[in-house]
Write a protein that holds these residues in place. Structure first.
Motif, short mmCIF file in Angstrom:
data_model
loop_
_atom_site.label_atom_id
_atom_site.label_comp_id
_atom_site.label_asym_id
_atom_site.label_seq_id
_atom_site.Cartn_x
_atom_site.Cartn_y
_atom_site.Cartn_z
N SER A 175 -10.15 -0.26 -11.91
CA SER A 175 -8.62 -0.57 -11.85
C SER A 175 -7.74 0.36 -12.55
CB SER A 175 -8.11 -1.86 -12.05
OG SER A 175 -6.89 -2.35 -12.06
N GLY A 190 -5.03 3.43 -11.25
CA GLY A 190 -3.57 3.29 -11.64
C GLY A 190 -3.05 4.35 -12.59
N PHE A 224 2.07 3.25 -6.23
CA PHE A 224 1.58 2.26 -7.18
C PHE A 224 1.94 0.85 -7.13
CE2 PHE A 224 2.29 0.38 -11.57
CZ PHE A 224 0.86 0.56 -11.97
N TYR A 225 3.14 0.61 -6.88
CA TYR A 225 3.71 -0.70 -6.54
C TYR A 225 2.91 -1.47 -5.33
CZ TYR A 225 7.17 0.21 -10.21
OH TYR A 225 7.65 0.30 -11.66
N THR A 243 -0.28 -2.73 -6.61
CA THR A 243 -0.62 -3.36 -8.20
C THR A 243 -1.24 -4.80 -7.70
OG1 THR A 243 1.94 -4.21 -7.55
CG2 THR A 243 1.42 -2.49 -9.08
N LEU A 245 -4.79 -3.73 -8.07
CA LEU A 245 -5.12 -3.47 -9.33
C LEU A 245 -5.13 -4.76 -10.35
CD1 LEU A 245 -2.89 -0.23 -9.59
CD2 LEU A 245 -5.40 -0.27 -9.21
N ALA A 246 -4.31 -5.63 -10.08
CA ALA A 246 -4.14 -6.80 -10.95
C ALA A 246 -5.50 -7.75 -10.83
CB ALA A 246 -2.98 -7.56 -10.76
N VAL A 283 -2.00 -3.63 -14.66
CA VAL A 283 -0.88 -2.96 -14.22
C VAL A 283 -0.02 -2.35 -15.13
CG1 VAL A 283 1.12 -3.88 -13.15
CG2 VAL A 283 -0.89 -4.76 -12.49
N ILE A 299 6.42 -6.42 -16.50
CA ILE A 299 5.38 -5.95 -15.65
C ILE A 299 3.98 -6.62 -16.12
CG2 ILE A 299 3.97 -3.77 -15.27
CD1 ILE A 299 6.82 -2.22 -15.91
N GLY A 338 1.81 -8.64 -13.29
CA GLY A 338 0.34 -8.60 -12.91
C GLY A 338 -0.31 -9.49 -13.33
N THR A 353 6.22 -7.56 -6.53
CA THR A 353 6.00 -6.32 -6.55
C THR A 353 7.38 -5.58 -6.28
OG1 THR A 353 5.78 -6.22 -4.04
CG2 THR A 353 3.77 -6.06 -5.31
#
Length: 269
Positions: free
Chosen positions: A18, A22, A69-70, A73, A76-77, A122, A177, A181, A227
């Motif tokens: 992850s 990112g 990226f967003y 997320t 990724l989280a 994140v 942020i 996340g 997001t």
């Protein structure tokens, strides 16, 4: 128990994967947007010079890296530890915990590990991107005279802080942020109950957050989607704290009810 779950959340290959995804997007943004942007600055007659505060991935919504990226997320989280509840249930670890009468501590530790690992996965790439951008572009502080060159305005959420102390504004937003996340990762708890599949548990928060953003971004409730409200540039509109708080409460209640339900079960299959 808390130490064990935190260790499991951070010291596994999926957490590293992850972070790698990112950070790869964050670094690609620097090489494909920031550095060429710096080289071409002299070609444009801009009144306000380009700065790390205006060109890092969190403050400028133009390049595809930012949107990608967003968009990713929620994955990724959830990727570092969102699979763990399903895994513990499948391999019998959860039943061992239950027979020892440590349900409450286990579930609290699981929720904390999910939240912290998701927030870290994140937030770290965005920190890497800002530091990398600051190594390329000067850290010229925003000034109201240059309004029109910044996505944040004085009437934006924490807008006055942005023009008084942009670095402190960034630090405050890193907290937001991290919160976003963590909440996206925490969604894996209520979504794991009906799914009972590790892969689906990881991707379910992505589906929920994507649908939420799809139905709220163009309306008055855009700050309800994580997001969206996690963007320091506030490019979809000024952050509305009451909507962020509402999302926090919804996730907390959903996770709390799910943990209560799990704690009441005598056997987890």
């Amino acid at each position: 128990m808390f130490r064990t779950e935190i260790h499991r959340a951070f010291f596994n290959k999926l957490f590293l994967l992850s972070l790698a995804i990112g950070c790869a997007i964050a670094v690609a943004h620097i090489f494909q947007f920031v550095i060429p942007d710096m080289a071409e600055e002299g070609l444009y007659g801009e009144e306000w010079p380009r700065s790390a505060f205006t060109r890092w991935m969190g403050a400028w919504g133009y390049p595809i890296h930012t949107e990608l990226f967003y968009f990713l997320t929620p994955i990724l989280a959830a990727l570092p530890f969102g699979w763990s509840l399903c895994s513990d249930s499948k391999n019998g670890y959860l039943n061992q915990i239950y027979t020892r009468g440590r349900r409450g501590r286990y579930l609290a530790a699981k929720a904390l590990a999910l939240f912290v690992s998701g927030g870290t996965a994140v937030a770290v790439p965005l920190i890497v991107n800002f530091v990398g951008t600051a190594c390329v572009l000067p850290m010229i502080l925003p000034d109201p005279v240059g309004i029109g060159y910044f996505m944040v305005l004085p009437m934006s959420f924490l807008g006055e802080l942005y023009f008084e102390n942009a670095l402190l504004y960034n630090l405050a937003y890193y907290g937001i942020i991290f919160l976003a996340g963590g909440l996206m990762a925490l969604l894996a708890i209520p979504l794991s109950l009906p799914l009972s599949n590790k892969i689906l548990a990881v991707f379910a928060p992505f589906a929920v957050c994507t649908l939420l953003a799809q139905f709220t971004t163009e309306g008055p409730y855009y700050s309800f989607a994580p997001t969206t409200f996690m963007r320091p540039g506030q490019d979809y509109g000024y952050l509305l704290p009451d909507q962020v708080l509402a999302f926090c409460m919804v996730v907390a209640v959903a996770a709390g009810i799910s943990c209560w339900f799990l704690s009441r079960k005598d056997y987890v299959s």
